[in-house]
Design a protein around this motif. Sequence first.
Motif, PDB file in Angstrom:
ATOM      1  N   TYR A  50       9.706   3.697   8.532  1.00 24.38           N
ATOM      2  CA  TYR A  50       8.305   3.273   8.526  1.00 24.38           C
ATOM      3  C   TYR A  50       7.889   2.770   7.138  1.00 24.38           C
ATOM      4  CZ  TYR A  50       3.259   3.424   9.118  1.00 24.38           C
ATOM      5  OH  TYR A  50       1.942   3.090   9.163  1.00 24.38           O
ATOM      6  N   ILE A  51       8.276   3.478   6.098  1.00 22.74           N
ATOM      7  CA  ILE A  51       7.917   3.084   4.731  1.00 22.74           C
ATOM      8  C   ILE A  51       8.588   1.765   4.363  1.00 22.74           C
ATOM      9  CG2 ILE A  51       8.202   3.713   2.304  1.00 22.74           C
ATOM     10  CD1 ILE A  51       7.709   6.633   3.165  1.00 22.74           C
ATOM     11  N   VAL A  52       9.869   1.616   4.695  1.00 24.41           N
ATOM     12  CA  VAL A  52      10.575   0.368   4.382  1.00 24.41           C
ATOM     13  C   VAL A  52       9.943  -0.795   5.136  1.00 24.41           C
ATOM     14  CG1 VAL A  52      12.775  -0.848   4.677  1.00 24.41           C
ATOM     15  CG2 VAL A  52      12.745   1.462   3.749  1.00 24.41           C
TER      16      VAL A  52
ATOM     17  N   ARG B 138       3.169  -9.813   6.236  1.00 28.27           N
ATOM     18  CA  ARG B 138       1.776  -9.458   6.512  1.00 28.27           C
ATOM     19  C   ARG B 138       0.990 -10.721   6.841  1.00 28.27           C
ATOM     20  NH1 ARG B 138       3.480  -6.533   2.278  1.00 28.27           N
ATOM     21  NH2 ARG B 138       3.345  -4.273   2.425  1.00 28.27           N
TER      22      ARG B 138
ATOM     23  N   LYS C 102       6.834  -1.086   6.112  1.00 30.42           N
ATOM     24  CA  LYS C 102       5.536  -1.394   5.493  1.00 30.42           C
ATOM     25  C   LYS C 102       5.710  -2.120   4.164  1.00 30.42           C
ATOM     26  CE  LYS C 102       2.242   0.002   8.117  1.00 30.42           C
ATOM     27  NZ  LYS C 102       1.273  -0.935   8.617  1.00 30.42           N
ATOM     28  N   LEU C 103       6.737  -1.783   3.401  1.00 24.88           N
ATOM     29  CA  LEU C 103       6.934  -2.393   2.088  1.00 24.88           C
ATOM     30  C   LEU C 103       7.474  -3.813   2.166  1.00 24.88           C
ATOM     31  CD1 LEU C 103       8.387   0.597   0.035  1.00 24.88           C
ATOM     32  CD2 LEU C 103       6.097  -0.394  -0.111  1.00 24.88           C
ATOM     33  N   ILE C 104       8.436  -4.067   3.042  1.00 21.78           N
ATOM     34  CA  ILE C 104       9.068  -5.390   3.048  1.00 21.78           C
ATOM     35  C   ILE C 104       8.691  -6.244   4.247  1.00 21.78           C
ATOM     36  CG2 ILE C 104      11.039  -4.540   1.728  1.00 21.78           C
ATOM     37  CD1 ILE C 104      12.683  -4.618   4.283  1.00 21.78           C
TER      38      ILE C 104
END
Length: 116
Positions: A21-23, A30, A25-27
């Motif tokens: 989930y974090i990866v 958007r 959201k980061l890469i």
Amino acid sequence: MNFTLLITVLLTALTLVVAAYIVAKLIGPRSYAKVKGEPYESGIPTRGSSWLPLGVGFYLFAILFLMFDVETVFLYPWAVVVKETGAIALLSIGFFLVVLVLGLAYAWRKGDLEWK
């Protein structure tokens, strides 16, 4: 009982889910355009409501399909070990198939397999 293995598996699964989930959201890309909130992104505005009710027959047909799909999945491992297990395996799979055939006959008799 020793729950060390269970706790390790659960913590590993939780860690992997949170990390994914974090990866993402980061890469991840958007885009905050207004059209992203639309139910259909073809550029053509929708007319009327996008929520259309489906008939119960679709759901019933899907459930019957899944039931016989799962039957097929259960038959593969049985076919692999039938020689080693002997007559008891033949009786158990026979009972399994009889129950499924009775279910199919019941659905057929009720008319659930016909499109109306």
